[in-house]
Each structure stands twice: as C-alpha cells, then as structure tokens.
Design a protein around this motif. Structure first.
Motif, PDB file in Angstrom:
ATOM      1  N   LEU A  38     -24.219 -22.022 -23.419  1.00  6.35           N
ATOM      2  CA  LEU A  38     -25.513 -22.582 -23.006  1.00  6.35           C
ATOM      3  C   LEU A  38     -26.431 -21.446 -22.553  1.00  6.35           C
ATOM      4  O   LEU A  38     -25.952 -20.389 -22.142  1.00  6.35           O
ATOM      5  CB  LEU A  38     -25.311 -23.585 -21.864  1.00  6.35           C
ATOM      6  N   PRO A  39     -27.766 -21.654 -22.609  1.00  5.65           N
ATOM      7  CA  PRO A  39     -28.669 -20.575 -22.193  1.00  5.65           C
ATOM      8  C   PRO A  39     -28.479 -20.219 -20.716  1.00  5.65           C
ATOM      9  O   PRO A  39     -28.351 -21.101 -19.876  1.00  5.65           O
ATOM     10  CB  PRO A  39     -30.074 -21.150 -22.431  1.00  5.65           C
ATOM     11  N   ARG A  40     -28.449 -18.915 -20.457  1.00  7.96           N
ATOM     12  CA  ARG A  40     -28.302 -18.453 -19.069  1.00  7.96           C
ATOM     13  C   ARG A  40     -29.695 -18.296 -18.451  1.00  7.96           C
ATOM     14  O   ARG A  40     -30.117 -17.195 -18.106  1.00  7.96           O
ATOM     15  CB  ARG A  40     -27.562 -17.125 -19.033  1.00  7.96           C
ATOM     16  N   ALA A  41     -30.393 -19.415 -18.314  1.00  4.18           N
ATOM     17  CA  ALA A  41     -31.752 -19.385 -17.769  1.00  4.18           C
ATOM     18  C   ALA A  41     -31.728 -18.843 -16.341  1.00  4.18           C
ATOM     19  O   ALA A  41     -30.757 -19.053 -15.609  1.00  4.18           O
ATOM     20  CB  ALA A  41     -32.339 -20.793 -17.780  1.00  4.18           C
ATOM     21  N   GLU A  62     -20.648 -24.314  -8.243  1.00  4.03           N
ATOM     22  CA  GLU A  62     -19.757 -23.156  -8.279  1.00  4.03           C
ATOM     23  C   GLU A  62     -19.493 -22.713  -9.726  1.00  4.03           C
ATOM     24  O   GLU A  62     -19.491 -21.523 -10.030  1.00  4.03           O
ATOM     25  CB  GLU A  62     -18.441 -23.549  -7.593  1.00  4.03           C
ATOM     26  N   ALA A  63     -19.302 -23.701 -10.602  1.00  6.97           N
ATOM     27  CA  ALA A  63     -19.035 -23.363 -12.005  1.00  6.97           C
ATOM     28  C   ALA A  63     -20.249 -22.722 -12.676  1.00  6.97           C
ATOM     29  O   ALA A  63     -20.117 -21.977 -13.646  1.00  6.97           O
ATOM     30  CB  ALA A  63     -18.616 -24.611 -12.782  1.00  6.97           C
ATOM     31  N   LEU A  64     -21.450 -23.000 -12.138  1.00 10.03           N
ATOM     32  CA  LEU A  64     -22.686 -22.486 -12.744  1.00 10.03           C
ATOM     33  C   LEU A  64     -23.186 -21.206 -12.089  1.00 10.03           C
ATOM     34  O   LEU A  64     -24.090 -20.548 -12.612  1.00 10.03           O
ATOM     35  CB  LEU A  64     -23.800 -23.541 -12.639  1.00 10.03           C
ATOM     36  N   ALA A  65     -22.594 -20.886 -10.924  1.00 14.58           N
ATOM     37  CA  ALA A  65     -23.158 -19.824 -10.077  1.00 14.58           C
ATOM     38  C   ALA A  65     -23.366 -18.516 -10.842  1.00 14.58           C
ATOM     39  O   ALA A  65     -24.372 -17.831 -10.644  1.00 14.58           O
ATOM     40  CB  ALA A  65     -22.279 -19.605  -8.855  1.00 14.58           C
ATOM     41  N   ASP A 130     -34.997 -27.764 -21.394  1.00 18.66           N
ATOM     42  CA  ASP A 130     -33.672 -28.194 -21.850  1.00 18.66           C
ATOM     43  C   ASP A 130     -32.865 -28.811 -20.713  1.00 18.66           C
ATOM     44  O   ASP A 130     -33.110 -28.529 -19.547  1.00 18.66           O
ATOM     45  CB  ASP A 130     -32.907 -27.001 -22.421  1.00 18.66           C
ATOM     46  N   PHE A 131     -31.908 -29.668 -21.093  1.00 22.78           N
ATOM     47  CA  PHE A 131     -31.028 -30.222 -20.073  1.00 22.78           C
ATOM     48  C   PHE A 131     -29.630 -30.476 -20.611  1.00 22.78           C
ATOM     49  O   PHE A 131     -29.408 -30.535 -21.823  1.00 22.78           O
ATOM     50  CB  PHE A 131     -31.631 -31.479 -19.427  1.00 22.78           C
ATOM     51  N   VAL A 132     -28.688 -30.546 -19.668  1.00 24.34           N
ATOM     52  CA  VAL A 132     -27.276 -30.767 -19.945  1.00 24.34           C
ATOM     53  C   VAL A 132     -26.872 -32.007 -19.167  1.00 24.34           C
ATOM     54  O   VAL A 132     -27.261 -32.164 -18.008  1.00 24.34           O
ATOM     55  CB  VAL A 132     -26.440 -29.551 -19.464  1.00 24.34           C
ATOM     56  N   GLN A 133     -26.126 -32.886 -19.816  1.00 22.61           N
ATOM     57  CA  GLN A 133     -25.679 -34.086 -19.104  1.00 22.61           C
ATOM     58  C   GLN A 133     -24.251 -33.917 -18.624  1.00 22.61           C
ATOM     59  O   GLN A 133     -23.375 -33.525 -19.400  1.00 22.61           O
ATOM     60  CB  GLN A 133     -25.745 -35.291 -20.029  1.00 22.61           C
ATOM     61  N   VAL A 134     -24.022 -34.237 -17.362  1.00 18.88           N
ATOM     62  CA  VAL A 134     -22.683 -34.249 -16.804  1.00 18.88           C
ATOM     63  C   VAL A 134     -22.458 -35.654 -16.245  1.00 18.88           C
ATOM     64  O   VAL A 134     -22.571 -35.891 -15.040  1.00 18.88           O
ATOM     65  CB  VAL A 134     -22.524 -33.173 -15.701  1.00 18.88           C
ATOM     66  N   PRO A 135     -22.150 -36.607 -17.134  1.00 22.50           N
ATOM     67  CA  PRO A 135     -22.052 -38.011 -16.718  1.00 22.50           C
ATOM     68  C   PRO A 135     -20.769 -38.256 -15.913  1.00 22.50           C
ATOM     69  O   PRO A 135     -19.698 -37.809 -16.308  1.00 22.50           O
ATOM     70  CB  PRO A 135     -22.023 -38.775 -18.041  1.00 22.50           C
ATOM     71  N   THR A 136     -20.903 -38.975 -14.824  1.00 19.45           N
ATOM     72  CA  THR A 136     -19.760 -39.213 -13.935  1.00 19.45           C
ATOM     73  C   THR A 136     -19.382 -40.690 -13.868  1.00 19.45           C
ATOM     74  O   THR A 136     -18.584 -41.072 -13.016  1.00 19.45           O
ATOM     75  CB  THR A 136     -20.079 -38.723 -12.508  1.00 19.45           C
ATOM     76  N   THR A 137     -19.986 -41.510 -14.730  1.00 19.45           N
ATOM     77  CA  THR A 137     -19.560 -42.915 -14.804  1.00 19.45           C
ATOM     78  C   THR A 137     -19.136 -43.202 -16.237  1.00 19.45           C
ATOM     79  O   THR A 137     -19.565 -42.517 -17.176  1.00 19.45           O
ATOM     80  CB  THR A 137     -20.691 -43.893 -14.438  1.00 19.45           C
ATOM     81  N   LEU A 138     -18.307 -44.211 -16.391  1.00 23.37           N
ATOM     82  CA  LEU A 138     -17.853 -44.577 -17.728  1.00 23.37           C
ATOM     83  C   LEU A 138     -19.040 -45.004 -18.589  1.00 23.37           C
ATOM     84  O   LEU A 138     -19.157 -44.628 -19.754  1.00 23.37           O
ATOM     85  CB  LEU A 138     -16.819 -45.709 -17.620  1.00 23.37           C
ATOM     86  N   LEU A 139     -19.935 -45.786 -17.983  1.00 22.56           N
ATOM     87  CA  LEU A 139     -21.114 -46.247 -18.704  1.00 22.56           C
ATOM     88  C   LEU A 139     -21.915 -45.073 -19.265  1.00 22.56           C
ATOM     89  O   LEU A 139     -22.301 -45.052 -20.434  1.00 22.56           O
ATOM     90  CB  LEU A 139     -21.994 -47.090 -17.771  1.00 22.56           C
ATOM     91  N   ALA A 140     -22.170 -44.089 -18.414  1.00 17.72           N
ATOM     92  CA  ALA A 140     -22.960 -42.945 -18.852  1.00 17.72           C
ATOM     93  C   ALA A 140     -22.212 -42.139 -19.908  1.00 17.72           C
ATOM     94  O   ALA A 140     -22.813 -41.614 -20.847  1.00 17.72           O
ATOM     95  CB  ALA A 140     -23.323 -42.065 -17.658  1.00 17.72           C
ATOM     96  N   GLN A 141     -20.883 -42.051 -19.775  1.00 17.92           N
ATOM     97  CA  GLN A 141     -20.110 -41.255 -20.736  1.00 17.92           C
ATOM     98  C   GLN A 141     -20.102 -41.878 -22.127  1.00 17.92           C
ATOM     99  O   GLN A 141     -20.102 -41.165 -23.124  1.00 17.92           O
ATOM    100  CB  GLN A 141     -18.679 -41.058 -20.216  1.00 17.92           C
ATOM    101  N   VAL A 142     -20.092 -43.210 -22.191  1.00 17.82           N
ATOM    102  CA  VAL A 142     -20.005 -43.846 -23.513  1.00 17.82           C
ATOM    103  C   VAL A 142     -21.357 -44.277 -24.059  1.00 17.82           C
ATOM    104  O   VAL A 142     -21.481 -44.593 -25.228  1.00 17.82           O
ATOM    105  CB  VAL A 142     -19.075 -45.081 -23.504  1.00 17.82           C
ATOM    106  N   GLN A 166     -33.068 -34.939 -26.520  1.00 16.89           N
ATOM    107  CA  GLN A 166     -31.632 -34.705 -26.662  1.00 16.89           C
ATOM    108  C   GLN A 166     -31.151 -33.619 -25.695  1.00 16.89           C
ATOM    109  O   GLN A 166     -31.826 -32.614 -25.513  1.00 16.89           O
ATOM    110  CB  GLN A 166     -31.312 -34.269 -28.103  1.00 16.89           C
ATOM    111  N   PRO A 167     -29.961 -33.820 -25.118  1.00 14.35           N
ATOM    112  CA  PRO A 167     -29.404 -32.770 -24.257  1.00 14.35           C
ATOM    113  C   PRO A 167     -28.866 -31.617 -25.108  1.00 14.35           C
ATOM    114  O   PRO A 167     -28.686 -31.769 -26.321  1.00 14.35           O
ATOM    115  CB  PRO A 167     -28.248 -33.482 -23.551  1.00 14.35           C
ATOM    116  N   LEU A 168     -28.624 -30.475 -24.474  1.00 13.94           N
ATOM    117  CA  LEU A 168     -28.010 -29.355 -25.183  1.00 13.94           C
ATOM    118  C   LEU A 168     -26.505 -29.557 -25.289  1.00 13.94           C
ATOM    119  O   LEU A 168     -25.847 -29.004 -26.170  1.00 13.94           O
ATOM    120  CB  LEU A 168     -28.268 -28.038 -24.437  1.00 13.94           C
ATOM    121  N   ARG A 169     -25.947 -30.306 -24.350  1.00 17.75           N
ATOM    122  CA  ARG A 169     -24.510 -30.571 -24.331  1.00 17.75           C
ATOM    123  C   ARG A 169     -24.250 -31.715 -23.367  1.00 17.75           C
ATOM    124  O   ARG A 169     -25.038 -31.955 -22.445  1.00 17.75           O
ATOM    125  CB  ARG A 169     -23.747 -29.328 -23.860  1.00 17.75           C
ATOM    126  N   VAL A 170     -23.137 -32.416 -23.588  1.00 21.81           N
ATOM    127  CA  VAL A 170     -22.675 -33.414 -22.626  1.00 21.81           C
ATOM    128  C   VAL A 170     -21.269 -33.011 -22.188  1.00 21.81           C
ATOM    129  O   VAL A 170     -20.421 -32.731 -23.035  1.00 21.81           O
ATOM    130  CB  VAL A 170     -22.656 -34.828 -23.243  1.00 21.81           C
TER     131      VAL A 170
END
Lengths: 367, 367
Positions: A38-41, A62-65, A130-142, A166-170
C-alpha cells in the motif's frame, strides 16, 4: 507485533484500474504484512468509532506506525444514527486541522457504518483520497468489503448521499468477530444467506448444513462463508460496477428492509435484521408472482429464523410500507422495484402490483 | 420560445465515456435545440441562485418543459459564502421531498458557485446523477465548464470537499454576460488571461489586442475568448483528468489567490480578482526563480491591470500568506506547490524557498 496465525486467503476484485484484493484470515489486522504494497503516504488516518476503537485501534496503529510519518486517530460516535453529515464533517475537520494533503490514506476500522462514512469521506476529501477497509463485523466483511458503495443517511432516507469509491484493499480479520454481540453475527448472516437464493443454490445448501457452526464462530466455516460471499458479490459487481442493472439483485430483501429501518427510525433494528425479514417478504412476493414455489420460500424463511433473525416485520401498515418504499432511491419515478427470485440461485428486478405487495406485508407483519 | 440567433460553436471535451460538448453562442439558454440528445428524465431540477433565477430560470424552464415530466426549481442563496453544506443539503432536501430518483437530471444555472454546488450535489445524490451546466458568468463559462471539478467550501479551506464529476453538456449562452456587473466580467477575464502564459503565447498577444473589445462585450471577441479558453483547458484536462500532474498548471495564480480569498474571508474579493492578483505574484516568483525575464511578468501585469483587476494584494503579512498557502490542498505534506511560468506559454509546478515567496508577497501587497 502480532503476526498472522492463519495464512490469509485472497479474493481478487477485478475492476480494471480500480482492482483490489480482500484479505481474509484470523489476526490480519495487527500484522504488518497485511499492509504490504500500500502507498506509504506521509499522513494517514484511522477512522473508527467509540465501540471499535478501544478494542482494535491501537493494534492497527502499531501495525501502521512504520508506514506513515503521522497517523491521525478519528473516533466517531458509534451507531447508524450517527451516519450523517456531522460525522462526515468531523472527519474533514480532523484532517484539515492538521493539513492532511490529497495523498492522505484513510483506514476505515469498524463495521458498515464506519466503512460507509470513512469511504465517503475519502471520496470527497479534496475531491478524493485513497482508503483501506478494515471491517470488524461480519456484515461489513461480506457486504461492504465489495462494491465501493459509500454513503451517509439523510433525514429523508437511508444512504441517499454518497459515492462509488473503491478501496485499495480490504483486510478482513476474522478474529474481530469474537468480540461481536450475537445479534450482530446474526445480522451479518442475513447478507451471507442472501447470496444463496440470488446467485448460488449450492451455497444455500452449504449454509443450511453449517448455520450452527457459523453461529458458533467456527473459524473454518466463517472463512468459507466470508470468502464465498465476497466472490459472489465480486462477480456481480465486476459486471456492473455502477449499478446499472445486474448489481441491483444484491439488494434482495433490501426494498422491504429499508422500509422497516426507515419506518422504525434508523437503529431500532439492525440493517441485517431488516434485510433478513425483508428477504422473507421478497421471497413470498416471488411466490405470489408465480416465480418460485412456496417450498423454496419456506426453506429460506427457516434458514433465516435459524440464524436468529426476525421473520415477522413491524406492524406499520401496508400503506406506510408502500409510502416508505416509494421514497427508496431504487424507485424510478415512483414505481417501486423489487428484487425477486426467478429460480433458486437466480434473481431479477421488477415492479409488482401494490395490492400483491400489500398482501405480502399483511402476511408477514405483526398484529 | 426564443430561438438561437447565432449558430452555436461546439467545443468537444474528449474524456472517453465521459466525453461531452460545450455549446457557445448568444441566446442558447432558451433554445430547445440546445438540449437535443440529452436524456429525457422524468424528473429534472434547475439549481440556481437568488440572483440568477429571476433573470433566466423561467426561460430555461420553458425550454425544458417538453423534455421532463416535472422540473423542480431550487434557488440557493447567492454568493461564495453560501457554497457550503447548508446549500448542498438544501438541494438534497428538495430532491428527496418529491422523490426524485437516480435518473433525475440536474441543470446548474448560474456562476461558478452554483455550478460547483449543483455539480457536487449531482455527484453525491443517490451516489451520482447526471447534470448539465448552464453557466451565466464569464468565469464559469471559461473555467468551470471544463474539467468536472465540483466542490463546496469548508470553514478550514476553499473547495476542500468535492468530487470530479463531468457534466453531460455545457450550454454557454454569451447573451447572459450582458447582465453581469463589470466587476464580474473582469474577474472572468482573469481566468481567460491565465491560459496565455501557461499554454499559448499567441493567445496572450491576441488578448492584449482585444482586451478593450472583451470589456465592451463584443460578441465576436467573447466567442473567441471563451472558445479558445475552453479548448486549452480541454487539452490539458484530457491528458490529466484527475489532476495527477499536468492539470495543476491550470492553477496558475491560484495558490496566492486562495490565500487572498481565505485570508480576507470568502466573498471579500471575487475569485477571479484574487487569481488576477495571484498571477502577478506567481509571475514575479517565476522571475525570481530565474525562469522568465521581468519584461514578460510586466507585460502580464499590465494586461491584468487593463482588465480592471487588482494587481496589489491585501496586506496580510508574509507569514500569514505562507500559513494560508500551507493549508491549501495543493500542498503536499506541508510543502507549498506553486505554478510557475517556465517560458511564455509553458508552465510547471514546483516548490520555492519561503524567503523568496516572502519577497514576492512584500513586493505585491499594500502597506
């Protein structure tokens, strides 16, 4: 740093120069490798809500730091009632306050509401970031993982103001589902079940066999259900990104469902609950239109009930249902369009006589 | 029904499946033929403002009456200060109140502000509906007619929230310029003049020869100026629709100009006035960077002054200018980007030392 414990499954979403991948697996959210490529903006923002942020925002941060010089944290008030301009503007304000530029990368961390608002913010901020989706519910994931639909609600209707973006990644981390209330799992299953009748009769049979495993959050069953749901939706969206025709079948149960949500006021029923009950109504409408036999509708209704979803709608009266459905944005110049099942695994969109729709509503709403 | 008195000139805008035409001529607005070939949506809306609607909305409405079953009229409060969420929401509210569907066609009748808001409303309403621009100011005819940029302002900055959304057609009626205040004509000429130094030295020479004719609203001179401006902008936009690089040269004078507008509060100076003065500053910056000689900057400054535009900026102080420009969305992670003239008719985008920029500001702002 938490590493991936289960190798990620990847579902490619083919949309030309807007193509991206959905990563599915347990523990993905906190793994630095989930964000490789992903872009290191210089600037990034984690947009979440007051329910989800305390659970997962630090881990994501922490994972993005190492990837971004600065990560802004934006916690919106939780809930569908806050899917409005005020929340959207809170994102704009936070980004502008620290001069985030048009290369800023947004991470939407949360359920469908957060994804919809953050995605729409990304679509509009400086005319699009740009945006990245990190869905934390089943509804959002599917559901919201695929398709690029973003929106906020308007007092006069749900999802009335929005964009296709569209997101860059989910990054769909199945481990986050363990902190979901049972009611939210059931709501998510509504959108999973949906893919059976409209697109894949075999998947419907698989769901009938695995519904208890899914409710027990069995990892393997979840991974299959999320993956298959995303694949089916991706196949439809790839053929019709801007919802010109085919894509509308994904709204099976949604015309009735939106009427329930709007009629009760947003947030009374969960979106998936309204869709679950809406599918019961839409299946019955398909029977009354002579498209499928009653046995198939009953089978679907039983599965929806087993998932813990309501199969009886609120008693708003047929007139009110019709009025609410006429205000739905899928209506064309006043004619209500319904997604109906033509055969198990195949759907289409059509109008139906008001009287028939009123019969359906009478048969499936409380006293 | 008023018919076209002068045959329309057509400028094609080549953007793949988003291509469209700009029609330029006197009397086009009220001619039914100006709208031939556009979708005959059941619902349409004329979005205008309280200044323009009394002059032209009836005439447009009449020309459209046979094309649409229903035409909603939406008059926004006039002025840049109203280019905000409240105006945008007024459009959504009016459309939703009468159940306008996703095939609704919006007509933006007015200047740049109306075009920007109505275009952004079209981009977001039900995730996107089509729109037609009917610009009634010189600025809107030569600038916002091409490029698909739409936006509203945010309290923290101009045009911060928006979308790229191309119109289906632009109908530029030169007869509407006769009702424009002189000050607005001058402001429009700022954007016309801009195309000379950045893209066409011959056009700059033509403008020097015809500036008095333009100020006198000579129809032939206006038609040429509008057409050539649109052609130049179209050529740039066709190469870079989403403003990845080249398109940024169209912002010549705008970095300084936006600082002037924001520093004084929106609406104090007209956008074109701020851009006019901003071009004087940007030309001087180009000289100080060693790119062009002082004679060319002087020539440009004289033309800007002859057009009736300010060439001396407000005395906000260099620090405040720099602070405002750092908040501009063209800034990348804090570095201010300026459009500079590399040679007569050729421009590029680059950063510049703060000290040099401060010298420019000191040289061109009042005591």
């Amino acid at each position: 740093m938490q590493e991936i414990t289960q190798s990620a499954q990847r579902v490619p979403i083919a949309l030309g120069d807007r193509s991206y991948e959905i990563l599915i697996g347990a523990g993905l959210l906190g793994a630095t490798s989930s964000y490789d490529g992903l872009p290191r903006a210089a600037s990034a923002a984690i947009v979440s809500d007051t329910n989800v942020a305390p659970l997962y925002a630090d881990r994501l941060h922490e994972a993005l730091a190492a990837r971004h010089r600065r990560v802004v944290r934006i916690d919106l008030p939780a809930g569908e009632v806050h899917k409005d301009w005020a929340s959207l503007d809170a994102i704009f304000d936070a980004l502008l306050a620290v001069h985030c530029d048009r290369k800023t990368l947004l991470y939407a961390l949360g359920g469908g509401v957060v994804g919809d608002i953050a995605g729409f913010a990304a679509a509009c901020y400086m005319r699009g970031v740009d945006f990245v989706q990190v869905p934390t519910t089943l509804l959002a994931q599917v559901d919201s993982s695929v398709g690029g639909k973003t929106a906020i609600n308007h007092p006069r209707g749900k999802n009335m103001i929005g964009a296709f973006h569209q997101p860059l990644r989910v990054v769909a981390d199945l481990a986050t589902l363990s902190t979901l209330p049972k009611r939210e799992i059931a709501a998510g299953l509504a959108e999973v079940i949906k893919y059976g009748p409209i697109a894949d009769a075999d998947f419907l049979a698989w769901l009938e066999a695995h519904i208890d495993a899914l409710l027990a959050l069995d990892a393997e069953a979840l991974a299959h259900a999320v993956r298959r749901s995303c694949e089916i939706k991706a196949g439809v969206v790839a053929q019709d990104e801007r919802e010109g025709g085919l894509r509308a079948i994904l709204n099976f149960g949604h015309t009735f469902g939106h009427a329930i949500e709007t009629g009760l006021g947003y947030g009374e029923w969960l979106h998936g609950e309204a869709v679950g009950c809406g599918m019961v109504m839409a299946a019955d409408l398909s029977v009354r239109l002579g498209l499928i036999d009653a046995a198939f509708a009953d089978r679907l209704t039983r599965l929806i009930a087993r998932a813990g979803l309501p199969v009886v709608g609120p008693a708003l009266g047929a007139d009110r249902y019709l009025e609410l459905m006429r205000g739905d944005k899928k209506a064309e110049a006043g004619a209500i369009r319904f997604v109906v099942i033509d055969a198990p695994g195949r759907a289409s969109v059509r109008a139906a006589p008001d009287a028939l729709v009123a019969d359906v509503i009478a048969a499936h709403t409380g006293a």
